[in-house]
Every structure is written in structure tokens, then in C-alpha cells.
Design a protein around this motif. Sequence first.
Motif, PDB file in Angstrom:
ATOM      1  N   ASP A 116      57.074  47.547   3.190  1.00  0.00           N
ATOM      2  CA  ASP A 116      57.859  46.431   3.720  1.00  0.00           C
ATOM      3  C   ASP A 116      57.281  45.938   5.047  1.00  0.00           C
ATOM      4  O   ASP A 116      57.230  44.737   5.305  1.00  0.00           O
ATOM      5  CB  ASP A 116      59.333  46.814   3.874  1.00  0.00           C
ATOM      6  N   TRP A 142      57.437  40.306  -4.240  1.00  0.00           N
ATOM      7  CA  TRP A 142      58.290  41.344  -3.657  1.00  0.00           C
ATOM      8  C   TRP A 142      59.658  41.341  -4.355  1.00  0.00           C
ATOM      9  O   TRP A 142      60.211  42.391  -4.648  1.00  0.00           O
ATOM     10  CB  TRP A 142      58.428  41.128  -2.154  1.00  0.00           C
ATOM     11  N   ASP A 155      64.880  46.911   5.826  1.00  0.00           N
ATOM     12  CA  ASP A 155      63.611  46.426   5.284  1.00  0.00           C
ATOM     13  C   ASP A 155      62.972  45.490   6.317  1.00  0.00           C
ATOM     14  O   ASP A 155      63.580  44.493   6.723  1.00  0.00           O
ATOM     15  CB  ASP A 155      63.877  45.685   3.968  1.00  0.00           C
TER      16      ASP A 155
END
Length: 185
Positions: A116, A142, A155
Amino acid sequence: TESLEPWFRALVHWFDEGYALEMIREIISSALLETDQQRNLPTNATIWCELILTLSRKGRPEEALEALLSPASDSLAQAGIARSLVLCWMSIPSHHRTQETLKDLIDLFVDAPDGDMACAMLLRNMLREGDEPSMQLLLQRWATQHPGRELRDDDELYQTLLDCDQTDAWVQAVAATTEPENIIA
């Protein structure tokens, strides 16, 4: 398994001088795949990134991309150096980086402990360069890799989207990856 460090300096010198590039890349790649990544991670990351950066500096971007997207890079990404691989990516001239190679790079990061963070670095670079198509590809890729298309609060990519006022881009990416019959109006 032994550390790569004792003989690395000689190989890098030969590599930097342009001797036996393919053979040296193969030797280092094989050694990296056989070594304990966690025990030797800083050394292994330095060696592999230096190899990629040297290829890029020497005007061999295709070979740099090949090394960057190789099983050795995947192994290192899974050990936690995805962010270093982003720096290698950025060293390759942009006209050699394709949407296909970007997709492959993002795939290296999906299960990486710092994936991330690596994607957040990529996103910030894309925003700086005004590279909208790559940004959309990054976010769509993603999104397809995360169940429920949700980002965790911790994240780093999510935090970057918030910090850069790009949450609409995430919503668009999720919508682009969702089957039309699954969209709730």
C-alpha cells in the motif's frame, strides 16, 4: 545460505563496466532467489536495486524493466521492499514504462507488506507528472485485488487519496471494475 555481500562488489564493478551483463544478472537473480530474504534483506535489496538502476543508467531500460518485474523482485517485494522497487521504476525513462508493465508492477505489490505504501508512492508520482491514465490503472488494479473494493483506514494508499483530494478517483476506479449488474443505484 551465504550472504551475497562478499562477492557483490566485484560483480557490480564488472556489471557497471558492461562486462557479462546478462550472466551477472542471472547469477545475482539466482542467488537472491536461493537466499533467506529476511536475514539478508538490506543487502539483497541493495544488490537488486543497484542492478536495476545500473541497467537504467546504462541505457538498457527494457532489461531494467525485465529485472524489475522478475521473480527476484517479487521475492523481495514479499519480504517488504516494494517501496524500493518503486524508486527503481521511477529511474526508468517514462517512455519505456507501459500500462502493461505498470500492471505487472502493481501485481508485485498486492501481497507485499508495504504494498500500500508502494502504491501510494506511485500515486503521488503520477499526480506530480499529471499521468491520469496510469493513475486510473493503478487504482483500478488495486481495487480488483481487494475484496469488497474497500481500503482499510490504515492503508497508505487510502491516506494518500484523502491527502491529495483524490477520493473521487477511487470511486471511479471501483465503478470501472464492478460488473454493471452489481452496481446498486
